[in-house]
Design an enzyme around this catalytic site. Sequence first.
Site: not given
Ligand code: DGL
Length: 277
Positions: A88, A90, A202
């Site tokens: 992830c 984020t 993301c």
């Molecule tokens: N999959 C997550 C990323 O790579 C984020 C998705 C979310 O907003 O929870 O940032």
Amino acid sequence: MTGTGTVANQAATVDPGAPLLLFDSGVGGLSVLRKVRAVLPEAPVIYVADNAGLPYGAKTEAQIAARVSGLLGRLTERLAPRLVCIACNTASTIALASVREVLEVPIVGTVPAIKPAAALTRTGVIGLLGTEATIRQAYVDRLEAEFAADKHLLRHGAPELVAAAEAKLRGERVDPAVYARAAAALRAMPGGDRIDTVVLACTHFPLVEDELREAFGPEVRFVDGSDGIARRIAHLTQGQAWRRTEPDLALFTRGGEDVDRLGPALAAHGLGRIGIF
Ligand code: DGL
């Protein structure tokens, strides 16, 4: 990505049944899992989706850092993985350093693939699609300064694409206008008409890459970090034995109908069991 001593020294002591733990807020990390499967088909995997906290992109830095370190602390204690991959962007751009400080297990993060994008672009204009939380991170500023200082990087926060990827994997129809809006937003920025490379910053977004390609047109290339992450995990586990004794497990922090509908997509990624953590 992690200071773990010599790989060879550790190989002898790792329990062959110890899993790789991949962590995301939702199904996004499956785009990383696909690549990990390709290089390490025998690795037992536990995939964890903190769907009770989804979407991370709309949360504050403090909320994300607290959630991710708390959960990963409990998960590693309970599941004893040999390595954790924060699949992830984020969570990684916000909490990677602090999580590494407190956990003893090797941790591989996922950060925007600005470096490969800078090597690919011909026009010098790169688009970056991420969550709203990711695109404002100093971590991204640093990657831009280090690898794309002579390029033009245009960032757009696209929470709709997270929801679209989740819906797609539940088998629901998604309005193509969602993808068109993300493309139009980047194109509308100064210099946006010259974008030839888009960083999917993301992990949810490679799951809708075909739809994004349709929206951006054939001249735009997409880049994400998943190949590099899979190679890094293979390197850090080099020489270790693997033993899978039961089907791989997907764990969610909240159950419900949405999770039930993800069953076929999870099975297609080799996750044959579903549980709640
Ligand atoms: N999959 C997550 C990323 O790579 C984020 C998705 C979310 O907003 O929870 O940032």
